[in-house]
Design an enzyme around this catalytic site. Structure first.
Site, mmCIF file in Angstrom:
data_model
loop_
_atom_site.group_PDB
_atom_site.id
_atom_site.type_symbol
_atom_site.label_atom_id
_atom_site.label_comp_id
_atom_site.label_asym_id
_atom_site.label_seq_id
_atom_site.Cartn_x
_atom_site.Cartn_y
_atom_site.Cartn_z
ATOM 1 N N ASP A 136 -40.915 -3.998 -10.697
ATOM 2 C CA ASP A 136 -39.689 -4.724 -10.764
ATOM 3 C C ASP A 136 -39.048 -4.762 -12.190
ATOM 4 O O ASP A 136 -39.797 -5.714 -13.006
ATOM 5 C CB ASP A 136 -39.999 -6.032 -9.871
ATOM 6 C CG ASP A 136 -40.058 -5.955 -8.598
ATOM 7 O OD1 ASP A 136 -40.387 -4.925 -7.865
ATOM 8 O OD2 ASP A 136 -39.757 -6.860 -7.884
ATOM 9 N N LYS A 138 -32.254 -5.803 -6.798
ATOM 10 C CA LYS A 138 -32.978 -7.047 -6.438
ATOM 11 C C LYS A 138 -31.997 -8.124 -7.073
ATOM 12 O O LYS A 138 -31.523 -8.066 -8.329
ATOM 13 C CB LYS A 138 -34.442 -7.101 -7.067
ATOM 14 C CG LYS A 138 -35.299 -8.588 -6.963
ATOM 15 C CD LYS A 138 -36.354 -8.502 -7.495
ATOM 16 C CE LYS A 138 -37.332 -9.626 -7.619
ATOM 17 N NZ LYS A 138 -38.512 -9.513 -8.394
ATOM 18 N N LYS A 189 -33.723 -6.165 -2.449
ATOM 19 C CA LYS A 189 -34.692 -7.250 -2.314
ATOM 20 C C LYS A 189 -33.944 -8.466 -2.814
ATOM 21 O O LYS A 189 -33.471 -8.534 -3.870
ATOM 22 C CB LYS A 189 -35.843 -6.892 -3.341
ATOM 23 C CG LYS A 189 -36.996 -7.971 -3.423
ATOM 24 C CD LYS A 189 -38.145 -7.580 -4.462
ATOM 25 C CE LYS A 189 -39.030 -8.731 -4.565
ATOM 26 N NZ LYS A 189 -40.308 -8.061 -5.466
#
Length: 246
Positions: free
Chosen positions: A94, A158, A200
């Site tokens: 990430d 995300k 996400k």
């Protein structure tokens, strides 16, 4: 409940990202993720190899997700690429967008950086999620950045790190964590661009109802390959859902 405990827990990246966590804390995090049926653990790279060895020794199927340039998105692209290369023991990464370039509206630099980090991740067979930290963005910046991220073709876009400065977010009229509105915007822009990119949501998620609203906004299959929830308070939601089920 619209979604079962098993469905929700399977979407979760169980996160332990505080800088003072110890190896014992990381081991506990992994055990919790296994017991709750979470898809992955999300940790800082300092404990990446420890976690990999622990998971291998236990033969758990929990995926290993490490953060890159977290939580600020302040490193040079060359450094970001090198850290991704060094994270090839993991299953997923990430990484925060290069936030200074975003706020300076240097979209040429943003686009090149995102293209480069996605390529490096793919070269090392890593699932990559790009964190927009959307609490720091104006509406126009969200629209532009979401498009840049989606066009770079990571596996996921995300929402947030969970560590955004709340005062700065508030100065823009934003929450510091995930919101259904931003998730919905990600979904709409992806559809407009013909992308089925995963989404996400992370940051400030504490209840089942919040998760339900995010799942509905994402318009994604209840499948961890297309939808994730990042949170550190997974155990509280797990217990809450067990009570609701009764």
């Amino acid at each position: 409940m619209k979604y079962s405990i098993e469905q929700v827990m399977r979407l979760v990246d169980h996160s332990g990202l505080k800088p003072y966590l110890t190896e014992k804390d990381i081991a506990r995090l992994i055990e919790e993720a296994k017991d709750m049926g979470n898809y992955a653990v999300c940790i800082e790279p300092i404990y990446g190899k420890f976690a990999k060895e622990y998971l291998d020794e236990k033969r758990y199927k929990v995926k290993l997700d490490v953060t890159i340039d977290f939580p600020f998105g302040s490193l040079a692209t060359s450094s970001r690429k090198k850290i991704i290369e060094d994270s090839d023991y993991a299953d997923e990464v990430d990484i925060v967008v290069p936030m200074g370039y975003v706020k300076s509206h240097r979209w040429d630099y943003v686009d090149q950086d995102l293209t480069d980090v996605v390529k490096i991740a793919k070269d090392h067979d890593l699932v990559i999620k790009i964190i927009t930290e959307d609490g720091y963005l104006t509406q126009d910046e969200k629209d532009r950045l979401y498009r840049s991220v989606i066009r770079a073709k990571p596996d996921f876009i995300k929402t947030s790190t969970g560590f955004a400065n709340k005062d700065y977010c508030a100065s823009l009229g934003n929450a510091a964590g995930a919101t259904p509105d931003n998730v919905s915007l990600m979904s709409r822009i992806a559809e407009e661009l013909g992308s089925d990119i995963g989404i996400k949501a992370a940051g400030g998620i504490h209840t089942y109802r919040e998760i339900e609203s995010i799942i509905d906004a994402a318009k994604r299959p209840i499948d961890p390959e297309k939808l994730r929830i990042g949170m550190s308070g997974t155990g509280k939601v797990f217990e809450e859902m067990k009570k609701i089920k009764k």
